[in-house]
Design a protein around this motif. Structure first.
Motif, PDB file in Angstrom:
ATOM      1  N   TRP A 144       2.443 -24.825 -21.284  1.00 32.95           N
ATOM      2  CA  TRP A 144       3.774 -24.303 -21.554  1.00 32.95           C
ATOM      3  C   TRP A 144       3.896 -22.903 -20.950  1.00 32.95           C
ATOM      4  O   TRP A 144       2.978 -22.088 -21.060  1.00 32.95           O
ATOM      5  CB  TRP A 144       4.009 -24.195 -23.057  1.00 32.95           C
ATOM      6  N   SER A 177      10.134 -19.046 -20.930  1.00 32.67           N
ATOM      7  CA  SER A 177      11.218 -18.683 -20.030  1.00 32.67           C
ATOM      8  C   SER A 177      11.381 -17.167 -20.018  1.00 32.67           C
ATOM      9  O   SER A 177      10.910 -16.459 -20.915  1.00 32.67           O
ATOM     10  CB  SER A 177      12.512 -19.355 -20.473  1.00 32.67           C
ATOM     11  N   ASP A 199      14.145 -34.030 -18.883  1.00 28.62           N
ATOM     12  CA  ASP A 199      14.957 -32.920 -19.388  1.00 28.62           C
ATOM     13  C   ASP A 199      14.764 -32.785 -20.893  1.00 28.62           C
ATOM     14  O   ASP A 199      14.774 -33.771 -21.629  1.00 28.62           O
ATOM     15  CB  ASP A 199      16.431 -33.152 -19.074  1.00 28.62           C
ATOM     16  N   ASP A 203      12.642 -26.693 -22.565  1.00 33.76           N
ATOM     17  CA  ASP A 203      13.655 -26.779 -21.511  1.00 33.76           C
ATOM     18  C   ASP A 203      13.494 -28.032 -20.665  1.00 33.76           C
ATOM     19  O   ASP A 203      14.465 -28.534 -20.093  1.00 33.76           O
ATOM     20  CB  ASP A 203      13.585 -25.541 -20.617  1.00 33.76           C
ATOM     21  N   GLY A 204      12.277 -28.524 -20.558  1.00 35.53           N
ATOM     22  CA  GLY A 204      12.026 -29.728 -19.776  1.00 35.53           C
ATOM     23  C   GLY A 204      10.548 -29.873 -19.493  1.00 35.53           C
ATOM     24  O   GLY A 204       9.756 -28.956 -19.725  1.00 35.53           O
ATOM     25  N   ARG A 226      10.755 -35.246 -13.627  1.00 37.11           N
ATOM     26  CA  ARG A 226      10.908 -34.370 -14.793  1.00 37.11           C
ATOM     27  C   ARG A 226      11.625 -35.115 -15.901  1.00 37.11           C
ATOM     28  O   ARG A 226      12.367 -36.076 -15.661  1.00 37.11           O
ATOM     29  CB  ARG A 226      11.671 -33.091 -14.450  1.00 37.11           C
ATOM     30  N   ASP A 251       7.878 -30.985 -16.476  1.00 39.13           N
ATOM     31  CA  ASP A 251       7.629 -31.283 -15.065  1.00 39.13           C
ATOM     32  C   ASP A 251       6.410 -32.196 -14.968  1.00 39.13           C
ATOM     33  O   ASP A 251       5.328 -31.857 -15.468  1.00 39.13           O
ATOM     34  CB  ASP A 251       7.385 -29.996 -14.281  1.00 39.13           C
ATOM     35  N   ARG A 308       9.074 -23.942 -20.593  1.00 38.78           N
ATOM     36  CA  ARG A 308       9.021 -25.118 -19.731  1.00 38.78           C
ATOM     37  C   ARG A 308       7.607 -25.666 -19.777  1.00 38.78           C
ATOM     38  O   ARG A 308       6.636 -24.912 -19.827  1.00 38.78           O
ATOM     39  CB  ARG A 308       9.410 -24.768 -18.299  1.00 38.78           C
ATOM     40  N   GLU A 346       7.472 -31.109 -26.814  1.00 37.35           N
ATOM     41  CA  GLU A 346       7.851 -30.970 -25.410  1.00 37.35           C
ATOM     42  C   GLU A 346       9.319 -31.335 -25.188  1.00 37.35           C
ATOM     43  O   GLU A 346      10.000 -30.721 -24.365  1.00 37.35           O
ATOM     44  CB  GLU A 346       6.942 -31.828 -24.536  1.00 37.35           C
TER      45      GLU A 346
END
Length: 251
Positions: free
Chosen positions: A151, A154, A112, A101-102, A110, A104, A120, A97
């Motif tokens: 996940w 993107s 980063d 990208d990050g 969040r 949430d 994400r 993880e």
């Protein structure tokens, strides 16, 4: 004798699901192939080793992810450079993880990520627990999943990074995928650890690592002996995974 250098990042903090077992499998199978194996543990603040052939990043809770995040971010260019030189990376659970990208979080916060995996991660109230089976280009991926996350790729991610098509269990990635593969980096939520049950994945990692070291990775008699035990366990897990329905744990 050629030596494969296997680096394990943050073993004291990111190693809660038997991640040292992944390192042990890689080292043993390298030696079965007539190679030497050097295991290098790296903690927060330690220098990044030169010319690793494999980097393993294990699983850990949110507290551990936060503890290592800044140090890992400082190694981003190093990780990228090693992959460019042919090294393989295996990242599991929380370690995987952190490479996305990050993340949430449920409370609206969040964490980063490093952006090495174009996806994400969203923590969820639904916990996915049970056996997971997925078909991959290297053979069937089999193991145990225990995570409360999903996940999402993107927009810039190609479909080719989807490594395993789930046929039993849930998987990590929206759309029925378990594990992503990006330029030598495997990001997975198969735990327990993953490699003892999946020698085909260990061999894929070691073939890439051996190529980077300038040698050929060749299977031998010792591999066959160990793989017979793995095959028996895999068959039983497949039977259980496909004959039982695992309900999710609601948080």
């Amino acid at each position: 004798m050629t030596t494969l250098r296997i680096v394990q990042l943050y073993p004291d903090l990111l190693g809660v699901t038997g991640d040292r077992g992944n390192v042990d499998v890689l080292a043993a199978r390298a030696r079965f192939a007539g190679l030497d194996a050097e295991v290098v543990p790296v903690g927060i603040g330690d220098p990044s080793p030169e010319a690793p052939h494999v980097v393993v990043i294990g699983n850990g809770p949110l507290s551990a992810m936060r503890a290592v995040r800044d140090d890992l971010a400082g190694r981003r260019d190093w990780l990228d450079a090693q992959r460019a030189d042919g090294a393989a990376v295996l990242a599991v659970g929380g370690g995987a993880e952190l490479l996305a990208d990050g993340v949430d979080l449920l409370d609206g916060g969040r964490v980063d990520g490093l952006g090495l995996v174009p996806a994400r991660v969203a923590r969820t109230r639904r916990r996915r627990v049970g056996y997971v089976v997925a078909d991959t280009s290297d053979g069937r991926l089999i193991g145990f999943e225990d995570h409360a996350s999903e996940w999402t790729l993107s927009d810039a991610a190609g479909s080719g990074i989807r490594y395993g098509k789930v046929i039993a269990g849930d998987g990590s990635v929206a759309g029925g995928t378990e594990t992503l593969f990006v330029d030598g980096l495997y990001a997975t939520n198969v735990q327990g650890p993953v490699l003892p049950l999946n020698p085909q994945l260990a061999d894929a990692i070691l073939r890439r690592a051996s190529t980077a070291a300038g040698v050929e990775y060749v299977l031998g008699v010792e591999h066959e002996s160990v793989d017979r035990h793995a095959a028996a366990a895999r068959a039983e897990i497949e039977r259980l995974a496909e004959s039982k329905h695992f309900t999710a744990i609601q948080l």
